[in-house]
Motif scaffolding. Structure first.
Motif, PDB file in Angstrom:
ATOM      1  N   VAL A  22       0.838  -1.197   0.000  1.00 57.41           N
ATOM      2  CA  VAL A  22       0.000   0.000   0.000  1.00 57.41           C
ATOM      3  C   VAL A  22       0.873   1.248   0.000  1.00 57.41           C
ATOM      4  O   VAL A  22       0.612   2.216  -0.715  1.00 57.41           O
ATOM      5  CB  VAL A  22      -0.943   0.000   1.217  1.00 57.41           C
ATOM      6  CG1 VAL A  22      -1.722   1.318   1.284  1.00 57.41           C
ATOM      7  CG2 VAL A  22      -1.900  -1.179   1.156  1.00 57.41           C
ATOM      8  N   VAL A  23       1.938   1.215   0.804  1.00 56.20           N
ATOM      9  CA  VAL A  23       2.855   2.354   0.861  1.00 56.20           C
ATOM     10  C   VAL A  23       3.498   2.580  -0.502  1.00 56.20           C
ATOM     11  O   VAL A  23       3.605   3.710  -0.988  1.00 56.20           O
ATOM     12  CB  VAL A  23       3.942   2.119   1.927  1.00 56.20           C
ATOM     13  CG1 VAL A  23       4.982   3.232   1.872  1.00 56.20           C
ATOM     14  CG2 VAL A  23       3.310   2.047   3.310  1.00 56.20           C
ATOM     15  N   GLU A  24       3.920   1.492  -1.144  1.00 56.17           N
ATOM     16  CA  GLU A  24       4.548   1.607  -2.462  1.00 56.17           C
ATOM     17  C   GLU A  24       3.560   2.143  -3.495  1.00 56.17           C
ATOM     18  O   GLU A  24       3.915   2.952  -4.360  1.00 56.17           O
ATOM     19  CB  GLU A  24       5.079   0.243  -2.900  1.00 56.17           C
ATOM     20  CG  GLU A  24       6.264  -0.231  -2.063  1.00 56.17           C
ATOM     21  CD  GLU A  24       6.663  -1.657  -2.396  1.00 56.17           C
ATOM     22  OE1 GLU A  24       6.007  -2.256  -3.290  1.00 56.17           O
ATOM     23  OE2 GLU A  24       7.600  -2.171  -1.773  1.00 56.17           O
ATOM     24  N   LEU A  25       2.299   1.706  -3.395  1.00 61.93           N
ATOM     25  CA  LEU A  25       1.282   2.179  -4.328  1.00 61.93           C
ATOM     26  C   LEU A  25       1.020   3.669  -4.143  1.00 61.93           C
ATOM     27  O   LEU A  25       0.938   4.433  -5.112  1.00 61.93           O
ATOM     28  CB  LEU A  25      -0.013   1.386  -4.130  1.00 61.93           C
ATOM     29  CG  LEU A  25      -1.208   1.817  -5.003  1.00 61.93           C
ATOM     30  CD1 LEU A  25      -0.864   1.673  -6.482  1.00 61.93           C
ATOM     31  CD2 LEU A  25      -2.448   0.990  -4.663  1.00 61.93           C
ATOM     32  N   LEU A  26       0.908   4.090  -2.869  1.00 60.24           N
ATOM     33  CA  LEU A  26       0.689   5.511  -2.590  1.00 60.24           C
ATOM     34  C   LEU A  26       1.874   6.347  -3.064  1.00 60.24           C
ATOM     35  O   LEU A  26       1.704   7.434  -3.623  1.00 60.24           O
ATOM     36  CB  LEU A  26       0.467   5.715  -1.090  1.00 60.24           C
ATOM     37  CG  LEU A  26      -0.855   5.185  -0.521  1.00 60.24           C
ATOM     38  CD1 LEU A  26      -0.865   5.328   0.997  1.00 60.24           C
ATOM     39  CD2 LEU A  26      -2.034   5.943  -1.122  1.00 60.24           C
ATOM     40  N   LEU A  29       1.670   6.711  -6.793  1.00 60.51           N
ATOM     41  CA  LEU A  29       0.637   7.670  -7.171  1.00 60.51           C
ATOM     42  C   LEU A  29       1.108   9.105  -6.952  1.00 60.51           C
ATOM     43  O   LEU A  29       0.860   9.994  -7.771  1.00 60.51           O
ATOM     44  CB  LEU A  29      -0.644   7.409  -6.366  1.00 60.51           C
ATOM     45  CG  LEU A  29      -1.398   6.112  -6.690  1.00 60.51           C
ATOM     46  CD1 LEU A  29      -2.558   5.918  -5.716  1.00 60.51           C
ATOM     47  CD2 LEU A  29      -1.924   6.143  -8.122  1.00 60.51           C
ATOM     48  N   LEU A  30       1.806   9.320  -5.846  1.00 65.09           N
ATOM     49  CA  LEU A  30       2.330  10.656  -5.556  1.00 65.09           C
ATOM     50  C   LEU A  30       3.387  11.065  -6.575  1.00 65.09           C
ATOM     51  O   LEU A  30       3.427  12.214  -7.024  1.00 65.09           O
ATOM     52  CB  LEU A  30       2.917  10.690  -4.141  1.00 65.09           C
ATOM     53  CG  LEU A  30       1.895  10.677  -2.991  1.00 65.09           C
ATOM     54  CD1 LEU A  30       2.605  10.528  -1.654  1.00 65.09           C
ATOM     55  CD2 LEU A  30       1.065  11.961  -3.005  1.00 65.09           C
ATOM     56  N   ARG A  31       4.254  10.109  -6.934  1.00 72.84           N
ATOM     57  CA  ARG A  31       5.285  10.409  -7.931  1.00 72.84           C
ATOM     58  C   ARG A  31       4.654  10.781  -9.273  1.00 72.84           C
ATOM     59  O   ARG A  31       5.082  11.723  -9.941  1.00 72.84           O
ATOM     60  CB  ARG A  31       6.228   9.211  -8.095  1.00 72.84           C
ATOM     61  CG  ARG A  31       7.261   9.067  -6.986  1.00 72.84           C
ATOM     62  CD  ARG A  31       8.361   8.101  -7.389  1.00 72.84           C
ATOM     63  NE  ARG A  31       7.845   6.756  -7.632  1.00 72.84           N
ATOM     64  CZ  ARG A  31       7.755   5.818  -6.687  1.00 72.84           C
ATOM     65  NH1 ARG A  31       8.150   6.078  -5.441  1.00 72.84           N
ATOM     66  NH2 ARG A  31       7.287   4.620  -6.980  1.00 72.84           N
ATOM     67  N   ASP A  32       3.618  10.032  -9.652  1.00 74.02           N
ATOM     68  CA  ASP A  32       2.935  10.325 -10.918  1.00 74.02           C
ATOM     69  C   ASP A  32       2.285  11.704 -10.886  1.00 74.02           C
ATOM     70  O   ASP A  32       2.342  12.457 -11.860  1.00 74.02           O
ATOM     71  CB  ASP A  32       1.864   9.260 -11.205  1.00 74.02           C
ATOM     72  CG  ASP A  32       2.468   7.918 -11.582  1.00 74.02           C
ATOM     73  OD1 ASP A  32       3.669   7.892 -11.908  1.00 74.02           O
ATOM     74  OD2 ASP A  32       1.739   6.904 -11.541  1.00 74.02           O
ATOM     75  N   GLN A  33       1.661  12.020  -9.744  1.00 78.93           N
ATOM     76  CA  GLN A  33       0.987  13.309  -9.624  1.00 78.93           C
ATOM     77  C   GLN A  33       1.992  14.456  -9.668  1.00 78.93           C
ATOM     78  O   GLN A  33       1.775  15.470 -10.336  1.00 78.93           O
ATOM     79  CB  GLN A  33       0.187  13.358  -8.317  1.00 78.93           C
ATOM     80  CG  GLN A  33      -0.628  14.624  -8.123  1.00 78.93           C
ATOM     81  CD  GLN A  33      -1.723  14.788  -9.167  1.00 78.93           C
ATOM     82  OE1 GLN A  33      -2.191  13.817  -9.735  1.00 78.93           O
ATOM     83  NE2 GLN A  33      -2.103  16.025  -9.437  1.00 78.93           N
ATOM     84  N   ILE A  34       3.105  14.289  -8.962  1.00 78.78           N
ATOM     85  CA  ILE A  34       4.136  15.334  -8.951  1.00 78.78           C
ATOM     86  C   ILE A  34       4.765  15.478 -10.331  1.00 78.78           C
ATOM     87  O   ILE A  34       5.059  16.582 -10.789  1.00 78.78           O
ATOM     88  CB  ILE A  34       5.203  15.015  -7.882  1.00 78.78           C
ATOM     89  CG1 ILE A  34       4.593  15.179  -6.481  1.00 78.78           C
ATOM     90  CG2 ILE A  34       6.414  15.923  -8.039  1.00 78.78           C
ATOM     91  CD1 ILE A  34       5.508  14.745  -5.353  1.00 78.78           C
TER      92      ILE A  34
END
Length: 272
Positions: A22-26, A29-34
């Protein structure tokens, strides 16, 4: 092994440890958004760039990320004219927006020029082009012949002198020839025979002040009167056959006279 990933004010119970996946997925997602925000900040869309810069600057001030702020002036200098105008409007500088518009989008008023042709002039071009719509390649019919249909068969071929669509049969738009300026007068075209072209009423209206290149159209070759005369000879024959019905109609009779006397009219209507 699980990572201690505590999130405040999220509704997650304090001390709850999220699984590694879950941590890796979050994190992904954050990396993609940034990455998307960074791309927008370096992009040419001024509204997206402004919002992305606000978010990225906020994240950087909190120490959440490290990034180098893009040089928006340099990006703007290489952007499209409309994007420059959008930037000025978004920034609230209407004076600068007006200057940008004047530089890249100067308004050049087109004078509406009207041209009235004689029947002889029109007939010369119609015969020259072989009654072919030079913008579509379709066959067109002699104006007098189409109006004669309204005289002989008024219920089947209604016609309105003012051109109201709801009162006119569609043949008067699709099959009626008209003269157009291939290069519009409003765009610097010359008002001379070399710039006159035969086309249907419908396509003439659709073309308006635009060039063929702007519309994605091309010029079709002229036809030959040996192959198609626009029912000109038939028109003359029918007027003479129904002369009493035609006499009250000046439009048809004028076309009849100019057509019968024209040197290019095929003589098939004459009896041997």
């Amino acid at each position: 092994m699980q990572k201690d990933f505590r999130v405040e004010q999220t509704g997650i119970e304090p001390g709850y440890v999220l699984p590694d996946k879950v941590v890796e997925l979050l994190a992904e997602l954050l990396r993609d958004q940034i990455s998307r925000l960074s791309s927008d900040a370096h992009g040419t869309d001024p509204l997206k760039a402004q919002r992305a810069l606000e978010i990225m600057d906020d994240l950087a001030s909190r120490g959440a990320i490290e990034w180098q702020r893009p040089n928006r002036k340099e990006i703007l200098a290489n952007s499209a004219p409309m994007e420059k105008l959008m930037h000025d409007l978004i920034s609230g500088d209407l004076a600068k927006a007006a200057a940008t518009a004047a530089e890249y989008f100067p308004f050049k008023p087109n004078t509406r020029l009207k041209r009235t042709y004689t029947q002889r002039e029109m007939l010369n071009i119609f015969f020259r082009d072989g009654f072919i719509d030079r913008y579509s390649g379709d066959r067109l019919y002699h104006p007098g012949f189409l109006r004669l249909l309204n005289i002989l068969l008024p219920q089947q071929f209604p016609y309105d002198a003012h051109g109201h669509f709801e009162r006119c049969h569609e043949i008067y738009w699709d099959l009626m020839p008209s003269l157009d300026h291939q290069t519009p007068l409003a765009r610097g075209g010359a008002d001379k025979k070399s710039n006159w072209i035969t086309t249907s009423m419908r396509r003439n209206m659709a073309k308006g002040p635009w060039s063929l290149r702007e519309l994605g159209w091309h010029l079709f070759p002229a036809g030959s009167l040996k192959d198609w005369d626009g029912a000109s000879a038939t028109f003359v024959f029918l007027v003479e056959k129904y002369i009493e019905m035609c006499k009250p109609h000046r439009y048809v009779m004028d076309w009849y006279k100019s057509t019968k006397l024209h040197g290019q009219l095929p003589k098939v209507y004459e009896h041997p």
